[in-house]
Design an enzyme around this catalytic site. Sequence first.
Site, short mmCIF file in Angstrom:
data_model
loop_
_atom_site.label_atom_id
_atom_site.label_comp_id
_atom_site.label_asym_id
_atom_site.label_seq_id
_atom_site.Cartn_x
_atom_site.Cartn_y
_atom_site.Cartn_z
N ARG A 1 0.82 -1.21 0.00
CA ARG A 1 0.00 0.00 0.00
C ARG A 1 0.86 1.25 0.00
NH1 ARG A 1 -4.82 -0.56 -1.61
NH2 ARG A 1 -5.97 -2.15 -0.50
N GLY B 1 -5.48 1.50 7.47
CA GLY B 1 -4.62 0.40 7.91
C GLY B 1 -3.40 0.96 8.61
N TYR C 1 -2.25 -10.39 -4.23
CA TYR C 1 -2.86 -9.63 -3.13
C TYR C 1 -4.06 -10.37 -2.53
CZ TYR C 1 -5.50 -5.92 -0.80
OH TYR C 1 -6.23 -5.20 0.12
N ASP D 1 6.01 -5.50 5.58
CA ASP D 1 4.86 -6.38 5.73
C ASP D 1 4.81 -7.64 4.86
OD1 ASP D 1 2.97 -6.71 7.58
OD2 ASP D 1 1.54 -5.26 6.80
N ARG E 1 -11.02 -2.15 10.50
CA ARG E 1 -11.32 -2.59 9.14
C ARG E 1 -12.24 -3.78 9.29
NH1 ARG E 1 -8.03 -5.29 6.98
NH2 ARG E 1 -6.51 -5.34 8.65
N LEU F 1 -3.53 0.11 16.24
CA LEU F 1 -3.20 1.52 16.45
C LEU F 1 -4.40 2.32 16.91
CD1 LEU F 1 -0.87 2.21 13.41
CD2 LEU F 1 -0.21 1.78 15.78
N VAL F 2 -5.62 1.84 16.56
CA VAL F 2 -6.82 2.57 16.93
C VAL F 2 -6.86 2.77 18.45
CG1 VAL F 2 -9.34 2.42 17.01
CG2 VAL F 2 -8.16 1.90 14.90
N GLU G 1 -4.67 5.61 19.23
CA GLU G 1 -5.23 6.88 18.74
C GLU G 1 -6.34 7.38 19.67
OE1 GLU G 1 -4.33 5.72 14.05
OE2 GLU G 1 -6.39 5.93 14.71
N ASP H 1 38.12 -33.74 11.51
CA ASP H 1 37.13 -34.23 12.49
C ASP H 1 36.28 -35.31 11.79
OD1 ASP H 1 35.18 -34.19 14.66
OD2 ASP H 1 33.93 -33.05 13.27
P1 ADP Z 1 -5.10 -2.51 10.80
O1 ADP Z 1 -3.75 -2.10 10.48
O2 ADP Z 1 -5.27 -3.98 10.95
O3 ADP Z 1 -6.13 -1.97 9.88
P2 ADP Z 1 -4.83 -0.65 13.04
O4 ADP Z 1 -5.78 -0.39 14.17
O5 ADP Z 1 -3.44 -0.90 13.46
O6 ADP Z 1 -5.45 -1.88 12.25
O7 ADP Z 1 -4.82 0.57 12.06
C1 ADP Z 1 -5.97 1.11 11.50
C2 ADP Z 1 -5.67 2.50 10.97
O8 ADP Z 1 -6.65 2.87 10.04
C3 ADP Z 1 -5.66 3.52 12.08
O9 ADP Z 1 -4.57 4.37 11.93
C4 ADP Z 1 -6.97 4.28 11.89
O10 ADP Z 1 -6.90 5.63 12.19
C5 ADP Z 1 -7.26 4.10 10.42
N1 ADP Z 1 -8.73 3.98 10.25
C6 ADP Z 1 -9.51 3.12 10.87
N2 ADP Z 1 -10.79 3.32 10.50
C7 ADP Z 1 -10.81 4.32 9.65
C8 ADP Z 1 -11.84 4.98 8.91
N3 ADP Z 1 -13.09 4.61 8.99
N4 ADP Z 1 -11.47 5.94 8.10
C9 ADP Z 1 -10.19 6.29 8.01
N5 ADP Z 1 -9.19 5.72 8.67
C10 ADP Z 1 -9.49 4.73 9.48
C1 G6P Z 2 -2.87 -4.27 7.95
C2 G6P Z 2 -1.66 -4.73 7.20
C3 G6P Z 2 -1.24 -3.73 6.14
C4 G6P Z 2 -2.41 -3.39 5.24
C5 G6P Z 2 -3.58 -2.93 6.10
C6 G6P Z 2 -4.82 -2.64 5.26
O1 G6P Z 2 -2.52 -3.16 8.68
O2 G6P Z 2 -0.61 -4.97 8.11
O3 G6P Z 2 -0.19 -4.25 5.35
O4 G6P Z 2 -2.04 -2.39 4.34
O5 G6P Z 2 -3.90 -3.93 7.04
O6 G6P Z 2 -5.12 -3.71 4.43
P1 G6P Z 2 -5.11 -3.60 2.83
O7 G6P Z 2 -5.28 -5.01 2.38
O8 G6P Z 2 -6.25 -2.71 2.50
O9 G6P Z 2 -3.82 -3.01 2.40
#
Ligand code: ADP
Ligand code: G6P
Length: 735
Positions: free
Chosen positions: A10, A29, A88, A142, A283, A386-387, A390, A508
């Site tokens: 990405r 993500g 992908y 990743d 997600r 990370l959410v 945040e 050896d």
């Molecule tokens: P993952 O990497 O598995 O998606 P994380 O919680 O680590 O899970 O990261 C998600 C990221 O995507 C966070 O930085 C968050 O701010 C962002 N995100 C989550 N939901 C939304 C949304 N509806 N719109 C925009 N950004 C989002």
């Molecule tokens: C996780 C993975 C990332 C990926 C993200 C969103 O955070 O570690 O590599 O980019 O999810 O998923 P996507 O398939 O939309 O890239």
Amino acid sequence: MGKTIIISNRLPVQLQISNGDITAIPSVGGLATGMKSVHSGGDSLWIGWSGLTDEEIPKALAPKIDKALSEHGSSKVNLTADEVDGFYFGFSNRTIWPLFHYFLEYSEFELDNWNIYKQVNQKFADAILKVANDDDIIWVHDYQLMLVPQMVREKKPNISIGFFLHIPFPSFEIFRTLPWREEILEGLLGSDLIGFHTYDYERHFLSSVRRLLGLEVSFNDIHMDERVIKVDSFPMGIDYKKFSEAALKNQNTPPGEQSELQRRLYKHKKTDPDAKFFLSIDRLDYTKGIAKRLNAFEYFLNKYPQYKEKVRLIILAVPSRSNVPQYQLLKREIDELVGRINGEFSTVSWTPIWYFYRSMPFENLIDLYTTCDIAWLTPIRDGMNLVAKEYIATRTDRTGVLILSEMAGSANEMNEAILINPNNFEQTADALNQAITMPVEEQQERNRVLQKRLERYNVEKWANDFMGSLLDQKEKDFSHVARKLSVDLMNTIVKDYKSARKRLLFIDYDGTLAGFYKDPQKAGPDPELYELLDLISSQENTEMFLISGRDKETFTKWFLPKKYNMIVEHGVWLSRNGEEFKMIENVKKDWMEKILPVLESFVDRTPGSFIEEKNYSLAWHYRNTDPDFGQKRASELNTVLTSLIGTDDLSVLNGNKVMEIKSSNVNKGRAAMRMYAEDDYDFVFSIGDDWTDEFMFMELPEDSITVKVGRQKTNARYYVESVKNVRSLLKRFVY
Ligand code: ADP
Ligand code: G6P
């Protein structure tokens, strides 16, 4: 120092075409959102996929796309629809993603997808190679690109490569089910530094490296060929300032300028100030446990009916990977669950769940974070999450409660949150009740600690730590690391051998001339080996010694009739030209009866291990045990023996899956030096595979040719990979 090249599937933005024009929307993500702040701050180029297939990009728009991306410091790798399917949606998200998140039953092992994954990884590697100089730093991200480090290393052996895995690395028991497990590990080991979010993922990875590739791991260094690869954990942080400042701005926005979402949220808060908002943001992914959370919400409403009409669950699920069937099924399941629960509990004035299935602009995300009283983030398995971080960063007045799953990587650093097991509904319902009733002072105290940590270890610090560690690795001097015996080096050694006036060879036996067997007595010489040793030992001006830890009885049986020179039991006995073995060291054996029972107790407790009793030493073999367990027991035995031995003149040798206790005044190095002193040699050669051979490598003169068999750490100058290579080298001495 050159530039930094970030490479991930990405990019920070995703391109979309609407009405014949391109729009760039921010990627969601953890990887993209986290790295975005790193990228914007420095001299870096980000290479990745645009989110569009070749087929979707009209020719006329191609230059516009490149321009749009270059405005974000990015450039794209072009992928066809078939490639996106296989690489992908296929291998990355139908094989690795479920497997690494312990959803074994969702993992598909399709050879075609694997082949496309390799092909696309090569495309990414080529895109790097096109722009990289030797002094650049490559940072690969990743699970989609695990083969890239090795592919780049092949073409640019001296370039610095770091790799970070943003998802969990599973335990060996799970990882071993992958048909292409060795290739994946070897791909990753092209890096100089491999980073994980947590120590658990790191140790799982190291365990797989040890078990599947048989490489030596010392602490967190992996020794492979002429390189040392460092593995470490770096828990990813967030751009703390960005979130806390956005929250402040949100609070200071006059009502007239607030977003529609914010206005509606306030309106509801106003009508019932005691009502609580639960927030769930992810997600739409089965690893996030959204369906489980909905079921747990239903359980909670039944267990604590007093909260009906008093709480509301806001679910924001961001569309993700919708071409993968499991995600489509999940979408349907969640739609149904939301419908059913709302149908069951709603009243004319209350809908318990608000459900949004869309990506939201950053400002709305902040609206939700700042307005909701309780963040309920309970993935079934999550690399980091990370959410959670945040949410805490936006709580400027320090109120708010975070309920977090123990299975999220971030739980390791967020002990002050309410940590729960998402599979335990009883615990979850109680946690929600605890969160609702938590006094404000307690909320603030918990969040104060959390915020302090998040502010300090932010995403910039995370990236700097990783980069710093990668640079250190580059600067380390590995000149002491053994070099692989290449064809050229071999030619030189053979030439020197042939032109030498007087040669001395120490060879050896186990692990060098013969492989390992479950029963050591089965590792006897084969006719080809006899023939080879006959030829070497009968050469003019050549003193060949077989030098081994074996007992003299076995070597008498195997080699005495051949009249080879032999040193056995690590240097206690010597035999020359077919004469009986003579003792060359004065050694005691009265200690053996004290040590034997200790070893026996270890045999009883370590299935597969056994004791070999030699004339002057005792060996505990653990080759046939579980590798990690055997290693653990070996260090335990080492501690026990060290305290027992005390001031006795004994030492413990850690061999290749064997620990041997013997008199300290005996070792192969001392025996070899004794032979060396007897004449004037101009070609000295020694070869061996384990720690007992290291004494030779250390003690023989510096210009000797010392060769280790295997890739482990060594004092030898060179290494070869296997017994087969040893024999090929020795053959070249005589043919
Ligand atoms: P993952 O990497 O598995 O998606 P994380 O919680 O680590 O899970 O990261 C998600 C990221 O995507 C966070 O930085 C968050 O701010 C962002 N995100 C989550 N939901 C939304 C949304 N509806 N719109 C925009 N950004 C989002
Ligand atoms: C996780 C993975 C990332 C990926 C993200 C969103 O955070 O570690 O590599 O980019 O999810 O998923 P996507 O398939 O939309 O890239």
